[in-house]
Design an enzyme around this catalytic site. Structure first.
Site, PDB file in Angstrom:
ATOM      1  CG  HIS A  38      -1.857  -1.118   1.323  1.00 27.95           C
ATOM      2  ND1 HIS A  38      -1.705  -2.131   2.241  1.00 27.95           N
ATOM      3  CD2 HIS A  38      -2.968  -1.420   0.606  1.00 27.95           C
ATOM      4  CE1 HIS A  38      -2.697  -3.008   2.093  1.00 27.95           C
ATOM      5  NE2 HIS A  38      -3.464  -2.599   1.114  1.00 27.95           N
ATOM      6  N   GLY A 148      -2.648  -2.489  -6.842  1.00 30.63           N
ATOM      7  CA  GLY A 148      -1.496  -3.388  -6.939  1.00 30.63           C
ATOM      8  C   GLY A 148      -1.785  -4.539  -7.889  1.00 30.63           C
TER       9      GLY A 148
END
Ligand code: PAF
Length: 296
Positions: A38, A148
């Protein structure tokens, strides 16, 4: 960094930033329990945007009835420290009642890309993701949104949603972040026992070894690659395979087992989902076989 919990506060905070000329706006949607993966998304957002918004919301809509919604790890204080350190400007942390004040009657659903891989093992999961991400996009109206590539199918599905619905945001896919020993970072890694974690290294190892075999030309067909992935993973006694698949990317179309990888046009994904105890982990590698073969 401002922390906001309602849609109204979020819109006010964003208006303030936009009026001050702090555009473009970059958005990092998360379910919290933040890790270095993150952090890399926030940093990328900071490079491309002048206002970085992160959301933290464990979305009940994307969990099946027997999944880990209630036990999903949460640590708001630690998440806020990480968000601030990495440069987020606004963190939106709505409660379930703010996101879903009434039972939701409208859903966003992307066909066909959601019927295989995690969509097959987790029915309804992607409808939950596309619905919540549509709502978040409407609330934030970002110029860029960062995801991601560990959740590569999610990236493919969201790109298609944005294109089909003319949502004015560019999806930026960021590389998978791994521990030093190769384990792909995931908030769910905390569920693993020491032994499960050690054995879970077969996931990244299977991808590495298969990629190398493809590069060296000892693995040439889709089926040979799939078999090698499976045999490396099966060397771990605790691994229970959910799926091992090789598909075109981002269309996620089946490639004939006997076909040569080098015949595939564009990108291909080797995608894995494997359970270790009660923890289901995913990992993948996206590559262009024609380029890999060109190197040999
Ligand atoms: O990838 C996630 O963490 C979630 O699926 C997302 C995109 C935040 C939607 O809840």
């Amino acid at each position: 960094m401002r922390v906001v919990r309602t849609v109204l506060e979020l819109r006010e905070a964003l208006d303030y930033m936009r009026m001050g000329g702090h555009t473009p706006v970059g958005f990092v949607p998360t379910m919290g329990y933040l890790h270095e993966g993150h952090a890399s998304l926030i940093r990328k957002a900071g490079e491309m945007a002048n206002t970085v918004v992160m959301s933290i919301f464990v979305n009940p809509l994307q969990f099946g009835p027997n999944e880990d919604f209630s036990s999903y790890p949460r640590d708001e204080r630690r998440d806020l420290e990480l968000a601030e350190r990495e440069g987020a400007d606004i963190v939106f942390i709505p409660g379930v009642e703010e996101m879903y004040p009434e039972p939701i009657r409208t859903k966003v659903s992307v066909d066909s890309l959601t019927t295989q891989l995690c969509g097959a093992s987790r029915p309804g999961h992607f409808d939950g993701v596309t619905t919540v991400v549509s709502k978040l996009f409407n609330m934030v109206q970002p110029d860029y949104a960062f995801f991601g590539l560990k959740d590569a199918q999610q990236v493919a599905v969201l790109r298609r949603m944005v294109s089909d619905l003319n949502i004015n945001v560019e999806i930026i896919a960021c590389p998978i972040v791994r521990e030093g020993d190769g384990l792909a970072l995931s908030s769910r890694n905390v569920y693993l026992s020491g032994e499960e974690r050690t054995q879970a290294l077969v996931l990244s190892r299977s991808l590495r070894e298969t990629r190398k075999a493809i590069e060296e030309g000892t693995v040439r067909t889709v089926e040979e690659a799939r078999k090698l992935l499976e045999s490396v993973i099966s060397s771990s006694p605790l691994a229970v395979i959910d799926y091992v698949e090789i598909l075109s990317f981002p269309d996620l179309e089946t490639l004939e087992g006997g076909s040569l990888l080098s015949d595939a046009e564009g990108e291909v994904i080797m995608a894995l989902a494997v359970k270790f105890g009660r923890t289901r982990l995913i990992d993948n590698n996206v590559f262009i076989p024609k380029e890999v073969h060109a190197l040999v």
